[in-house]
Design a protein around this motif. Sequence first.
Motif, PDB file in Angstrom:
ATOM      1  N   ILE A 117      33.250  29.680  39.121  1.00 19.91           N
ATOM      2  CA  ILE A 117      32.224  30.706  39.277  1.00 19.91           C
ATOM      3  C   ILE A 117      32.552  31.534  40.515  1.00 19.91           C
ATOM      4  CG2 ILE A 117      29.771  31.114  39.741  1.00 19.91           C
ATOM      5  CD1 ILE A 117      30.327  29.899  36.971  1.00 19.91           C
ATOM      6  N   LYS A 118      32.387  32.846  40.393  1.00 19.40           N
ATOM      7  CA  LYS A 118      32.493  33.710  41.564  1.00 19.40           C
ATOM      8  C   LYS A 118      31.299  34.648  41.579  1.00 19.40           C
ATOM      9  CE  LYS A 118      35.468  37.350  39.635  1.00 19.40           C
ATOM     10  NZ  LYS A 118      34.497  38.430  39.770  1.00 19.40           N
ATOM     11  N   LYS A 119      30.955  35.091  42.768  1.00 21.71           N
ATOM     12  CA  LYS A 119      29.805  35.985  42.931  1.00 21.71           C
ATOM     13  C   LYS A 119      30.213  37.277  43.628  1.00 21.71           C
ATOM     14  CE  LYS A 119      26.456  32.232  42.927  1.00 21.71           C
ATOM     15  NZ  LYS A 119      25.862  32.516  41.645  1.00 21.71           N
ATOM     16  N   HIS A 120      31.505  37.475  43.854  1.00 23.20           N
ATOM     17  CA  HIS A 120      32.030  38.643  44.554  1.00 23.20           C
ATOM     18  C   HIS A 120      33.226  39.175  43.765  1.00 23.20           C
ATOM     19  CE1 HIS A 120      29.564  37.522  47.990  1.00 23.20           C
ATOM     20  NE2 HIS A 120      29.988  36.289  47.817  1.00 23.20           N
ATOM     21  N   PRO A 121      33.687  40.401  44.045  1.00 22.11           N
ATOM     22  CA  PRO A 121      34.848  40.931  43.334  1.00 22.11           C
ATOM     23  C   PRO A 121      36.128  40.111  43.516  1.00 22.11           C
ATOM     24  CG  PRO A 121      33.638  42.715  44.369  1.00 22.11           C
ATOM     25  CD  PRO A 121      33.022  41.443  44.862  1.00 22.11           C
ATOM     26  N   SER A 122      36.294  39.475  44.662  1.00 23.77           N
ATOM     27  CA  SER A 122      37.482  38.647  44.881  1.00 23.77           C
ATOM     28  C   SER A 122      37.308  37.269  44.266  1.00 23.77           C
ATOM     29  CB  SER A 122      37.755  38.491  46.376  1.00 23.77           C
ATOM     30  OG  SER A 122      38.768  37.525  46.593  1.00 23.77           O
ATOM     31  N   CYS A 123      38.303  36.831  43.511  1.00 27.46           N
ATOM     32  CA  CYS A 123      38.280  35.470  42.958  1.00 27.46           C
ATOM     33  C   CYS A 123      38.426  34.414  44.059  1.00 27.46           C
ATOM     34  CB  CYS A 123      39.409  35.300  41.947  1.00 27.46           C
ATOM     35  SG  CYS A 123      39.085  36.095  40.368  1.00 27.46           S
ATOM     36  N   PHE A 124      38.806  34.832  45.249  1.00 28.21           N
ATOM     37  CA  PHE A 124      39.034  33.889  46.340  1.00 28.21           C
ATOM     38  C   PHE A 124      37.826  33.717  47.253  1.00 28.21           C
ATOM     39  CE2 PHE A 124      43.235  35.361  45.073  1.00 28.21           C
ATOM     40  CZ  PHE A 124      43.939  34.167  45.011  1.00 28.21           C
TER      41      PHE A 124
ATOM     42  N   GLY B   8      42.611  40.469  33.028  1.00 27.78           N
ATOM     43  CA  GLY B   8      41.169  40.397  32.814  1.00 27.78           C
ATOM     44  C   GLY B   8      40.421  41.686  33.077  1.00 27.78           C
ATOM     45  N   MET B   9      39.184  41.547  33.603  1.00 31.00           N
ATOM     46  CA  MET B   9      38.259  42.666  33.801  1.00 31.00           C
ATOM     47  C   MET B   9      37.642  42.595  35.198  1.00 31.00           C
ATOM     48  SD  MET B   9      36.135  42.914  30.254  1.00 31.00           S
ATOM     49  CE  MET B   9      35.394  44.458  30.757  1.00 31.00           C
ATOM     50  N   LYS B  10      37.110  43.646  35.681  1.00 29.52           N
ATOM     51  CA  LYS B  10      37.341  45.040  35.417  1.00 29.52           C
ATOM     52  C   LYS B  10      38.401  45.526  36.393  1.00 29.52           C
ATOM     53  CE  LYS B  10      33.677  47.660  34.585  1.00 29.52           C
ATOM     54  NZ  LYS B  10      32.327  48.285  34.775  1.00 29.52           N
ATOM     55  N   THR B  11      39.220  46.417  35.890  1.00 29.71           N
ATOM     56  CA  THR B  11      40.397  46.876  36.626  1.00 29.71           C
ATOM     57  C   THR B  11      40.091  47.299  38.049  1.00 29.71           C
ATOM     58  OG1 THR B  11      41.464  47.600  34.582  1.00 29.71           O
ATOM     59  CG2 THR B  11      42.221  48.628  36.630  1.00 29.71           C
ATOM     60  N   GLU B  12      39.112  48.195  38.220  1.00 25.61           N
ATOM     61  CA  GLU B  12      38.895  48.803  39.533  1.00 25.61           C
ATOM     62  C   GLU B  12      38.042  47.954  40.459  1.00 25.61           C
ATOM     63  OE1 GLU B  12      35.735  50.868  36.911  1.00 25.61           O
ATOM     64  OE2 GLU B  12      37.410  49.473  36.698  1.00 25.61           O
TER      65      GLU B  12
ATOM     66  N   CYS C   3      37.121  43.694  40.165  1.00 25.68           N
ATOM     67  CA  CYS C   3      37.579  42.328  40.409  1.00 25.68           C
ATOM     68  C   CYS C   3      39.091  42.155  40.258  1.00 25.68           C
ATOM     69  CB  CYS C   3      36.821  41.365  39.506  1.00 25.68           C
ATOM     70  SG  CYS C   3      35.036  41.448  39.817  1.00 25.68           S
ATOM     71  N   VAL C   4      39.707  42.870  39.334  1.00 31.14           N
ATOM     72  CA  VAL C   4      41.163  42.769  39.180  1.00 31.14           C
ATOM     73  C   VAL C   4      41.849  43.340  40.424  1.00 31.14           C
ATOM     74  CG1 VAL C   4      43.159  43.567  37.843  1.00 31.14           C
ATOM     75  CG2 VAL C   4      41.108  42.736  36.662  1.00 31.14           C
TER      76      VAL C   4
END
Length: 194
Positions: A98-105, A126-130, A132-133
């Motif tokens: 689970i993440k709650k921010h644009p960064s997966c980290f 994945g999604m969205k390009t501009e 989280c990706v």
Amino acid sequence: MGNICSALAFSQISISSENALIVIDMQQGLFRGPTSPHSAGAVLSNICLLIAKARQAQVPVFFARHTGPDDSPLSEQSPLTQLIPEMDVNVERDIVFIKKHPSCFRDTGLQLQLIQRGVKRVVIAGMKTEFCVDTTCRVASELGFRTVLISDAHTTMDNEFLSANEIIAHHNVTLAGPFVTLATADNLRFAPDE
């Protein structure tokens, strides 16, 4: 559409790998929301191909789910945050976080899990390009991971200024070089010596 990934699935055991595949936010509320993502079918097919290649090479597959507060439409229990079934995610084989921010980290255990597995190169789709990706690519690079963005396996929707196709093309060009190496789903290889 059916379960197009299940036919491509291979068994995977938990082993150390220098590679990892990170699939970002391929969930019901985004992929099947009110606005369909650009080239949805092709992107999903390419992501399923990457998953199959990763499983065949015994590379760990990480799936990010973006969630919001418990009392919101994007709560962790919401159907909108559930991963789409075509990817054939198996929580006993794959890593779902689970993440709650644009960064997966940010505020996740992803970096630690990658380090514990000896991962040196991350492959991102994945999604969205501009959002989280883009953010995950930049942060992964900053953290020292060799980062590969799959140019035909990330997507988004049009906004008031740019078409989704323009956003995707812009990010492929902008991220390539300083942050990522580009590859396509077809030419990506998870070889042991990579």
